[in-house]
Motif scaffolding. Structure first.
Motif, PDB file in Angstrom:
ATOM      1  N   SER A 113      21.525  -7.900  19.953  1.00  0.00           N
ATOM      2  CA  SER A 113      20.417  -7.035  20.353  1.00  0.00           C
ATOM      3  C   SER A 113      20.756  -6.217  21.581  1.00  0.00           C
ATOM      4  CB  SER A 113      19.166  -7.876  20.621  1.00  0.00           C
ATOM      5  OG  SER A 113      18.693  -8.468  19.430  1.00  0.00           O
ATOM      6  N   VAL A 242      12.026 -18.907  17.526  1.00  0.00           N
ATOM      7  CA  VAL A 242      12.774 -18.210  18.578  1.00  0.00           C
ATOM      8  C   VAL A 242      13.977 -17.522  17.936  1.00  0.00           C
ATOM      9  CG1 VAL A 242      13.849 -18.368  20.848  1.00  0.00           C
ATOM     10  CG2 VAL A 242      12.093 -20.043  20.178  1.00  0.00           C
ATOM     11  N   GLU A 243      13.953 -16.196  17.887  1.00  0.00           N
ATOM     12  CA  GLU A 243      15.007 -15.412  17.265  1.00  0.00           C
ATOM     13  C   GLU A 243      15.628 -14.456  18.281  1.00  0.00           C
ATOM     14  OE1 GLU A 243      13.848 -14.630  12.779  1.00  0.00           O
ATOM     15  OE2 GLU A 243      12.110 -14.188  14.032  1.00  0.00           O
ATOM     16  N   PRO A 244      16.944 -14.210  18.204  1.00  0.00           N
ATOM     17  CA  PRO A 244      17.611 -13.347  19.186  1.00  0.00           C
ATOM     18  C   PRO A 244      17.507 -11.865  18.854  1.00  0.00           C
ATOM     19  CG  PRO A 244      19.239 -14.252  17.700  1.00  0.00           C
ATOM     20  CD  PRO A 244      17.913 -14.842  17.290  1.00  0.00           C
ATOM     21  N   TYR A 245      16.520 -11.505  18.075  1.00  0.00           N
ATOM     22  CA  TYR A 245      16.286 -10.111  17.694  1.00  0.00           C
ATOM     23  C   TYR A 245      14.785  -9.883  17.693  1.00  0.00           C
ATOM     24  CZ  TYR A 245      16.865 -13.050  13.549  1.00  0.00           C
ATOM     25  OH  TYR A 245      16.834 -14.098  12.671  1.00  0.00           O
ATOM     26  N   ARG A 247      11.011  -9.799  17.789  1.00  0.00           N
ATOM     27  CA  ARG A 247      10.044 -10.894  17.731  1.00  0.00           C
ATOM     28  C   ARG A 247       9.239 -10.843  16.434  1.00  0.00           C
ATOM     29  NH1 ARG A 247       4.701 -11.111  19.321  1.00  0.00           N
ATOM     30  NH2 ARG A 247       4.861  -9.080  20.368  1.00  0.00           N
ATOM     31  N   SER A 267       5.712 -16.746  17.887  1.00  0.00           N
ATOM     32  CA  SER A 267       6.979 -16.057  17.667  1.00  0.00           C
ATOM     33  C   SER A 267       7.520 -15.541  18.987  1.00  0.00           C
ATOM     34  CB  SER A 267       6.793 -14.890  16.693  1.00  0.00           C
ATOM     35  OG  SER A 267       6.457 -15.334  15.410  1.00  0.00           O
ATOM     36  N   GLY A 269      11.011 -13.539  20.751  1.00  0.00           N
ATOM     37  CA  GLY A 269      12.174 -12.718  20.441  1.00  0.00           C
ATOM     38  C   GLY A 269      12.141 -11.472  21.306  1.00  0.00           C
ATOM     39  N   LEU A 291      13.281 -14.465  26.939  1.00  0.00           N
ATOM     40  CA  LEU A 291      14.194 -15.276  26.131  1.00  0.00           C
ATOM     41  C   LEU A 291      15.148 -16.114  26.975  1.00  0.00           C
ATOM     42  CD1 LEU A 291      15.081 -12.888  23.156  1.00  0.00           C
ATOM     43  CD2 LEU A 291      13.714 -14.977  23.105  1.00  0.00           C
TER      44      LEU A 291
END
Length: 305
Positions: A113, A242-245, A247, A267, A269, A291
């Motif tokens: 990201s 929890v996503e690295p891109y 949300r 969510s 992110g 994050l």
């Protein structure tokens, strides 16, 4: 790379290049397409296999179009660039030249990201997985450690489907099994936290004092509906994603997995309504989007409370 190495900057891309070079020698149907970025890593292979290793210059749409043509000719194309140049700029070609033609390819991005914020917004692509997710039939890998790259990549190269592999210069301290579905790295009873790829270490630090299950995914599409449902039944239907891109990219998958179970979802992110204009470091951007470990801990603690 040898066992015992750490996930230093660029390690995932090093593994990617090494594996593809090996497979070019073994598999006469494998092809590589670049658009200048990382093209020099394949100089020797290009000289040896000029019909199967192609650099199109700074022409990202052409890069995907060439890959589609190679796939239609029976080859297995591997396409590589920074995420915005691989997914965002040539998205129409991905949709039409690969998806609509129903041919396979392996798209391998670098940069995550905001791994290289010094280059500015042009090299950032937090919406890449959401874009790929708008198209049918894609497998999406988000490895969190260099040791996870090789098994995922070799499987992708041996198949004929459409695969997006999102590499990062950031890494967890240790690798986790890359078997299909979620890997439970911690058990608890107050909720389930899903950590995708290189955010696992921040998640584990954030929930160290909480009684929660932590599920890890290096493959996020297809989504492991059964694995999440099983974990939620054993713990609590309080779900943190929890996503690295972008949300909420997988929020609809969580809803599909738990359609038979009343649940709550948080969510986390890259924020959708935030547009940083300062370069800074990846860690600075983590703090902006919440994050970092402290931000995740605060959000999860408030949600569970």
């Amino acid at each position: 790379m040898k066992e015992g190495d750490t996930g230093e900057t660029g390690a995932m891309r090093v593994v990617f290049v090494e594996v593809v070079k090996e497979e070019l020698d073994r598999n006469p149907n494998l092809a590589v397409v670049t658009a200048d970025i990382s093209a020099s890593a394949f100089d020797k292979a290009r000289a040896q296999y000029p019909d199967r290793v192609v650099n199109v210059g700074i022409r990202e749409q052409t890069m995907i179009g060439v890959a589609g043509g190679l796939a239609l000719a029976g080859l297995r194309p591997v396409v590589h660039s920074y995420a915005p140049f691989l997914v965002e700029r040539p998205f129409e070609q991905i949709k039409l030249d690969l998806g609509h033609q129903e041919v396979g390819a392996v798209l391998v991005s670098i940069g995550g990201s905001y791994d290289d914020p010094v280059w500015g917004r042009t090299h950032q692509a937090p919406g890449d997985v959401a874009l790929i997710d708008s198209l049918p039939g894609w497998t999406v890998h988000v490895p969190g450690h260099w040791a996870e790259v090789e098994p995922l990549l070799r499987k992708a190269l041996a198949d004929d489907n459409r695969v997006y592999m999102r590499l990062s210069t950031r890494s967890n301290a240790e690798s986790v099994s890359t078997s299909a579905g979620f890997a439970a790295v911690r058990q608890g009873k107050d909720g389930v936290v899903i950590a995708v790829g290189p955010v696992l270490d921040q998640v584990l630090a954030a929930v160290s004092t909480l009684d929660v299950t932590v599920l890890y995914a290096s493959t996020i599409r297809p989504f492991d509906h059964f694995g999440l449902l099983t974990a939620a039944r054993a713990a609590s239907p309080n779900i943190v994603l929890v996503e690295p891109y972008l949300r909420g990219t997988s929020a609809h998958e969580v809803s599909n997995a738990l359609v038979s179970m009343p649940h709550r979802l948080l969510s986390l992110g890259v924020e959708r309504d935030t547009e940083p204009h300062a370069y800074g470091t990846p860690e600075d951007h983590d703090r902006i989007h919440g994050l970092h470990a402290e931000g995740i801990a605060q959000a999860v603690g408030t949600f569970l409370a």
